[in-house]
Design a protein around this motif. Sequence first.
Motif, PDB file in Angstrom:
ATOM      1  N   GLU A  44       0.817  -1.208   0.000  1.00  0.00           N
ATOM      2  CA  GLU A  44       0.000   0.000   0.000  1.00  0.00           C
ATOM      3  C   GLU A  44       0.853   1.261   0.000  1.00  0.00           C
ATOM      4  O   GLU A  44       1.936   1.282   0.576  1.00  0.00           O
ATOM      5  N   ARG A  45       0.335   2.294  -0.616  1.00  0.00           N
ATOM      6  CA  ARG A  45       1.047   3.584  -0.649  1.00  0.00           C
ATOM      7  C   ARG A  45       0.780   4.404   0.618  1.00  0.00           C
ATOM      8  O   ARG A  45       1.588   5.232   1.004  1.00  0.00           O
ATOM      9  N   THR A  46      -0.363   4.165   1.250  1.00  0.00           N
ATOM     10  CA  THR A  46      -0.678   4.843   2.512  1.00  0.00           C
ATOM     11  C   THR A  46      -0.357   3.884   3.647  1.00  0.00           C
ATOM     12  O   THR A  46      -0.992   2.832   3.780  1.00  0.00           O
ATOM     13  N   PRO A  47       0.644   4.214   4.477  1.00  0.00           N
ATOM     14  CA  PRO A  47       1.063   3.263   5.517  1.00  0.00           C
ATOM     15  C   PRO A  47       0.075   3.165   6.672  1.00  0.00           C
ATOM     16  O   PRO A  47      -0.689   4.085   6.945  1.00  0.00           O
ATOM     17  N   ARG A  48       0.134   2.023   7.339  1.00  0.00           N
ATOM     18  CA  ARG A  48      -0.707   1.762   8.508  1.00  0.00           C
ATOM     19  C   ARG A  48       0.137   1.870   9.781  1.00  0.00           C
ATOM     20  O   ARG A  48       1.304   1.499   9.785  1.00  0.00           O
ATOM     21  N   VAL A  49      -0.488   2.340  10.848  1.00  0.00           N
ATOM     22  CA  VAL A  49       0.222   2.581  12.111  1.00  0.00           C
ATOM     23  C   VAL A  49       0.339   1.287  12.911  1.00  0.00           C
ATOM     24  O   VAL A  49      -0.666   0.641  13.211  1.00  0.00           O
ATOM     25  N   VAL A  50       1.575   0.942  13.250  1.00  0.00           N
ATOM     26  CA  VAL A  50       1.845  -0.215  14.111  1.00  0.00           C
ATOM     27  C   VAL A  50       1.864   0.222  15.577  1.00  0.00           C
ATOM     28  O   VAL A  50       1.281  -0.416  16.447  1.00  0.00           O
ATOM     29  N   ALA A  51       2.559   1.319  15.849  1.00  0.00           N
ATOM     30  CA  ALA A  51       2.681   1.845  17.218  1.00  0.00           C
ATOM     31  C   ALA A  51       3.160   3.282  17.142  1.00  0.00           C
ATOM     32  O   ALA A  51       3.759   3.698  16.141  1.00  0.00           O
ATOM     33  N   THR A  52       2.901   4.039  18.192  1.00  0.00           N
ATOM     34  CA  THR A  52       3.396   5.414  18.252  1.00  0.00           C
ATOM     35  C   THR A  52       3.776   5.755  19.687  1.00  0.00           C
ATOM     36  O   THR A  52       3.254   5.162  20.640  1.00  0.00           O
ATOM     37  N   GLY A  53       4.703   6.691  19.835  1.00  0.00           N
ATOM     38  CA  GLY A  53       5.148   7.119  21.160  1.00  0.00           C
ATOM     39  C   GLY A  53       5.875   8.446  21.065  1.00  0.00           C
ATOM     40  O   GLY A  53       6.279   8.863  19.971  1.00  0.00           O
ATOM     41  N   GLN A  54       6.036   9.098  22.203  1.00  0.00           N
ATOM     42  CA  GLN A  54       6.660  10.420  22.213  1.00  0.00           C
ATOM     43  C   GLN A  54       7.434  10.613  23.511  1.00  0.00           C
ATOM     44  O   GLN A  54       6.987  10.184  24.576  1.00  0.00           O
ATOM     45  N   THR A  55       8.575  11.277  23.410  1.00  0.00           N
ATOM     46  CA  THR A  55       9.388  11.548  24.593  1.00  0.00           C
ATOM     47  C   THR A  55       8.817  12.735  25.361  1.00  0.00           C
ATOM     48  O   THR A  55       8.053  13.524  24.802  1.00  0.00           O
ATOM     49  N   PRO A  56       9.213  12.887  26.622  1.00  0.00           N
ATOM     50  CA  PRO A  56       8.955  14.152  27.302  1.00  0.00           C
ATOM     51  C   PRO A  56       9.883  15.216  26.702  1.00  0.00           C
ATOM     52  O   PRO A  56      10.684  14.919  25.816  1.00  0.00           O
ATOM     53  N   PHE A  95      13.236  20.102  23.038  1.00  0.00           N
ATOM     54  CA  PHE A  95      12.565  19.389  21.952  1.00  0.00           C
ATOM     55  C   PHE A  95      11.890  18.138  22.496  1.00  0.00           C
ATOM     56  O   PHE A  95      12.158  17.698  23.612  1.00  0.00           O
ATOM     57  N   GLN A  96      11.025  17.556  21.679  1.00  0.00           N
ATOM     58  CA  GLN A  96      10.467  16.225  21.909  1.00  0.00           C
ATOM     59  C   GLN A  96      10.648  15.436  20.620  1.00  0.00           C
ATOM     60  O   GLN A  96      10.740  16.020  19.534  1.00  0.00           O
ATOM     61  N   VAL A  97      10.706  14.129  20.737  1.00  0.00           N
ATOM     62  CA  VAL A  97      10.769  13.272  19.560  1.00  0.00           C
ATOM     63  C   VAL A  97       9.542  12.366  19.576  1.00  0.00           C
ATOM     64  O   VAL A  97       9.272  11.704  20.576  1.00  0.00           O
ATOM     65  N   ARG A  98       8.809  12.374  18.463  1.00  0.00           N
ATOM     66  CA  ARG A  98       7.661  11.480  18.301  1.00  0.00           C
ATOM     67  C   ARG A  98       8.057  10.408  17.284  1.00  0.00           C
ATOM     68  O   ARG A  98       8.604  10.722  16.225  1.00  0.00           O
ATOM     69  N   ALA A  99       7.787   9.165  17.616  1.00  0.00           N
ATOM     70  CA  ALA A  99       8.116   8.047  16.722  1.00  0.00           C
ATOM     71  C   ALA A  99       6.831   7.306  16.378  1.00  0.00           C
ATOM     72  O   ALA A  99       6.020   7.015  17.258  1.00  0.00           O
ATOM     73  N   THR A 100       6.671   7.006  15.087  1.00  0.00           N
ATOM     74  CA  THR A 100       5.537   6.210  14.631  1.00  0.00           C
ATOM     75  C   THR A 100       6.079   5.062  13.793  1.00  0.00           C
ATOM     76  O   THR A 100       6.789   5.302  12.810  1.00  0.00           O
ATOM     77  N   ALA A 101       5.783   3.838  14.198  1.00  0.00           N
ATOM     78  CA  ALA A 101       6.150   2.662  13.402  1.00  0.00           C
ATOM     79  C   ALA A 101       5.048   2.447  12.375  1.00  0.00           C
ATOM     80  O   ALA A 101       3.866   2.391  12.733  1.00  0.00           O
ATOM     81  N   LEU A 102       5.449   2.321  11.103  1.00  0.00           N
ATOM     82  CA  LEU A 102       4.488   2.239  10.007  1.00  0.00           C
ATOM     83  C   LEU A 102       4.753   1.013   9.142  1.00  0.00           C
ATOM     84  O   LEU A 102       5.903   0.576   8.997  1.00  0.00           O
TER      85      LEU A 102
END
Length: 198
Positions: A66-78, A162-169
């Motif tokens: 697929e060209r539009t990815p699906r979300v596996v997991a997401t998270g963000q640092t303080p 700063f904060q870092v947001r990570a999304t596994a796709l």
Amino acid sequence: MHSRTLVMAATLGLMACARQVPASATPTSTSTEPRAVRLLLDTPARETHTLTKLREDIEVDATEGERTPRVVATGQTPTLSLDGHRARLYGDAKGTLGIAVDNFLLLEVLDASGQVTRRATVGFTEAVHMGREQVDSVGRRAFNFEAGEVDITHLLPDSAPFQVRATALDTWGVGRVSDVYLLLAPGSRADNDDLRDQ
């Protein structure tokens, strides 16, 4: 004779003051301690079609899937600050394990107001687009990375918070991600810049 005694007393007094300087500097030495922050929690493999949340703002030049990815997991640092440290990704808080992702991570750096200032991808993917922007990739094209192999220091501001947001796709087959930790450890941006120029 009396003046020699005064000079000696003054010298000893200065030496005593000099000895106290390291003791007063001790609290700042904690900033050189490594700091680990969990970005993503280990998420076991699931078939792509069972992942229902889409990132519709992203388009992948996918040859398969697929060209539009699906979300596996997401998270963000303080909120964090670099303070001269290097920032690398690991699979554990001790910095001994590597990371795994199928297909890729989208890393987004947020400023103090919550606005995204930088983006990058990590993993096994074709080109990733957000609107007209092609998102840069960090590291090699792979599903598995050694401990600390992925260095994201260059994405982060030198002194601003700063904060870092990570999304596994995922785009095809199965989606999964291991534990992912952001580890801030002593080092300097200049070390990496010097290597990059060689």
